[in-house]
Design a protein around this motif. Structure first.
Motif, PDB file in Angstrom:
ATOM      1  N   SER A 199      -9.129 -12.655  17.806  1.00 20.98           N
ATOM      2  CA  SER A 199      -9.374 -11.202  17.844  1.00 20.98           C
ATOM      3  C   SER A 199      -9.879 -10.759  19.204  1.00 20.98           C
ATOM      4  O   SER A 199      -9.513  -9.692  19.696  1.00 20.98           O
ATOM      5  CB  SER A 199     -10.352 -10.791  16.738  1.00 20.98           C
ATOM      6  N   GLU A 236     -17.600 -16.467  26.106  1.00 19.32           N
ATOM      7  CA  GLU A 236     -17.347 -17.488  25.081  1.00 19.32           C
ATOM      8  C   GLU A 236     -18.403 -18.584  25.186  1.00 19.32           C
ATOM      9  O   GLU A 236     -18.636 -19.125  26.266  1.00 19.32           O
ATOM     10  CB  GLU A 236     -15.929 -18.063  25.265  1.00 19.32           C
ATOM     11  N   VAL A 281     -23.828 -15.649  23.943  1.00 16.04           N
ATOM     12  CA  VAL A 281     -24.604 -14.398  23.935  1.00 16.04           C
ATOM     13  C   VAL A 281     -25.840 -14.593  23.054  1.00 16.04           C
ATOM     14  O   VAL A 281     -25.742 -14.974  21.887  1.00 16.04           O
ATOM     15  CB  VAL A 281     -23.736 -13.216  23.451  1.00 16.04           C
ATOM     16  N   GLU A 308      -6.147 -27.264   6.398  1.00 18.57           N
ATOM     17  CA  GLU A 308      -5.133 -26.443   7.085  1.00 18.57           C
ATOM     18  C   GLU A 308      -5.692 -25.073   7.473  1.00 18.57           C
ATOM     19  O   GLU A 308      -5.252 -24.463   8.418  1.00 18.57           O
ATOM     20  CB  GLU A 308      -3.928 -26.213   6.174  1.00 18.57           C
ATOM     21  N   GLU A 347     -13.000 -12.047  12.085  1.00 20.77           N
ATOM     22  CA  GLU A 347     -13.718 -12.646  10.959  1.00 20.77           C
ATOM     23  C   GLU A 347     -15.196 -12.278  10.907  1.00 20.77           C
ATOM     24  O   GLU A 347     -15.859 -12.564   9.906  1.00 20.77           O
ATOM     25  CB  GLU A 347     -13.543 -14.172  11.045  1.00 20.77           C
ATOM     26  N   PHE A 394      -5.190 -14.297  10.385  1.00 19.57           N
ATOM     27  CA  PHE A 394      -4.891 -13.910  11.769  1.00 19.57           C
ATOM     28  C   PHE A 394      -4.442 -12.453  11.830  1.00 19.57           C
ATOM     29  O   PHE A 394      -4.774 -11.743  12.773  1.00 19.57           O
ATOM     30  CB  PHE A 394      -3.809 -14.808  12.379  1.00 19.57           C
TER      31      PHE A 394
END
Ligand code: FAD
Length: 426
Positions: A13, A38, A140, A355, A386, A399
């Motif tokens: 996202s 990140e 963060v 999976e 999410e 997704f």
């Protein structure tokens, strides 16, 4: 350093939002500073492992009204967003980046290469082309809004930053959840979704690998049907630890919260002949036993159930291996109809579905404007993916939520930047 847009999280996202924001601003001929922060060393880590390494990018379900039926949480909120940016737009976006998607027989869509790094390489290359700054190993730690200057202070493990708009795209991170609570956001507590069931039951022993269509109902530990009723259908796979397959995964998603409350101790009721009822099968067995009286039950099954499963059903109902249909007693017939349509199996725990695995819970949807994924509580704050209280069953739908909400958040941030030109404020 001050950015126009700071995105927390270099997942699906976050990348999708950064690229769409930059593409839109580029199309307006505006200069911009966009960064993705990140915490890990690697970007798009979940995309890499997704779909067993193939990345199930989306689903070939183009009708938003049907698409939302795959979301146990967030379905109503996603209807409008899917009209704006659904699978069609995602397919087109990846095509423009040179990625061709293919559709499998069940509607799941993958890159034709069957490799998730095709998706990763395309996103990373486009972000590079657009000059998006990606700062890894920067977790963060704090987000503070400065109302006097209308910008955000961002504390990270590396260095502090400032940003005019912030997009939280940090997945299901509990630490980010706490930061959002500190900002006044209500968080729906996280629970796992998309898992398989542990069942130790003699009726299933030795049948691992067997897959057949079932319908399934969730019952509590007393055997009472769940409220609301969780009922699913589809293939069920018998595994060495219990059961898996689409019917089970769907039940784990729709029942995620109940199952967590029950500590994964409950029953499932399996109908091995979906569409039939106990009464219809009881009657049909009676007729069949008269018609096929002289034939053996073992070699002349009443249904098209896999042979090993049929044999297990008749022995469970107390019928001998060589027994003919003529010798089927009323008790055996009732037991067999029960096993075939209402077999109860005790669930003693859960396992992860390797999976795909998602978390139900996240930012309370009542506090988010779904037209642009902005916060109703704090200015210049947006959400995608999410981290929201949205999740779906398997099939590329998770997704799709990340792409759609990422896209709308990008448009929301761009709109805010357009309405607040730097010259006018500074
Ligand atoms: C094994 C597996 C397979 C899957 N396969 C599929 C599939 O094939 N199809 C499908 O539709 N869905 C699949 N999913 C689900 C899908 O991966 C997720 O729904 C999707 O990745 C969510 O994207 P996101 O960007 O919201 O979050 P994420 O992908 O989780 O990205 C969030 C990022 O934020 C970073 N972050 C968190 N906190 C901070 C912080 N404080 N500071 C900085 N960075 C932070 C994280 O490190 C992470 O990189 C799969 C999931 C798993 C686990």
């Amino acid at each position: 350093m001050r950015w126009d847009i700071a995105i927390v999280g270099a997942g699906a996202s976050g990348y999708y939002a950064a690229i769409h924001a930059a593409q839109t601003l580029e199309s307006y001929g505006m200069s911009y500073r966009i960064a993705i922060l990140e915490r890990a060393a690697e970007v798009l880590a979940k995309v890499r492992i997704s779909g067993g390494g193939r990345c199930n990018v989306t689903h070939d379900q183009r009708d938003p009204k049907i698409l939302i039926e795959h979301y146990p949480r967030g379905n109503k909120a996603l209807l409008g967003p899917f009209h704006h940016h659904g699978p069609d737009q995602v397919i087109e976006f990846f095509n423009e980046l040179g990625v061709v998607l293919k559709t499998e027989s069940d509607g799941r869509m993958f890159p034709v290469t069957d490799r998730s790094d095709t998706i990763i390489n395309a996103l990373v290359a486009e972000a590079d082309r657009l000059g998006i700054q990606v700062v890894t190993k920067s977790s963060v730690q704090a987000l503070t809004y400065d109302p006097s200057q209308s910008f955000w202070h961002i504390e990270t493990t590396a260095q502090p930053y400032q940003a005019r708009t912030v997009l939280v795209a940090a997945g299901s991170s509990p630490q980010m959840g706490r930061l959002l609570e500190d900002l006044g956001h209500k968080m729906v507590p996280p629970v796992p979704s998309l898992f398989t069931f542990h069942i130790q039951d003699a009726r299933l022993q030795g049948l691992m690998g067997l897959s057949t269509e079932v319908s399934l109902r969730l019952l509590d530990s007393q055997g009472t049907p769940s409220k609301p009723l969780v009922a699913t259908s589809g293939p069920l796979l018998i595994t060495h630890w219990g059961v898996s397959g689409p019917a089970v995964l769907k039940a784990s998603a729709w029942g995620a919260r109940l199952l967590s409350e029950w500590k994964y101790q409950c029953f499932i009721e399996l109908n091995w002949l979906p569409g039939s009822t106990f009464d219809s099968i009881d009657r049909a067995l009676e007729e069949f036993s008269l018609k096929e009286a002289k034939k053996s039950m073992n070699f002349n099954p009443f249904s098209t159930l896999p042979k090993r499963l049929w044999e297990r059903m008749i022995t469970t109902a107390g019928c001998g291996g060589e027994q003919t249909w003529a010798h089927l007693t009323k008790e055996q017939r009732i037991a067999l109809a029960t096993e075939l349509t209402q077999g109860r199996y005790r669930v003693t725990g859960k396992s992860t579905f390797k999976e795909e695995f998602v978390t139900a819970g996240g930012v309370d949807l009542g506090e988010v404007r779904f037209k642009d994924l902005s916060s109703k509580r704090v200015p210049q704050l947006f959400f995608a993916g999410e981290c929201l209280d949205v999740d779906a069953v398997t099939g590329g739908f998770n997704f799709q939520n990340a792409w759609t909400t990422g896209y709308l958040a990008a448009q929301g941030m761009v709109a805010w930047l357009m309405e607040h030109p730097v010259e006018a404020r500074d």
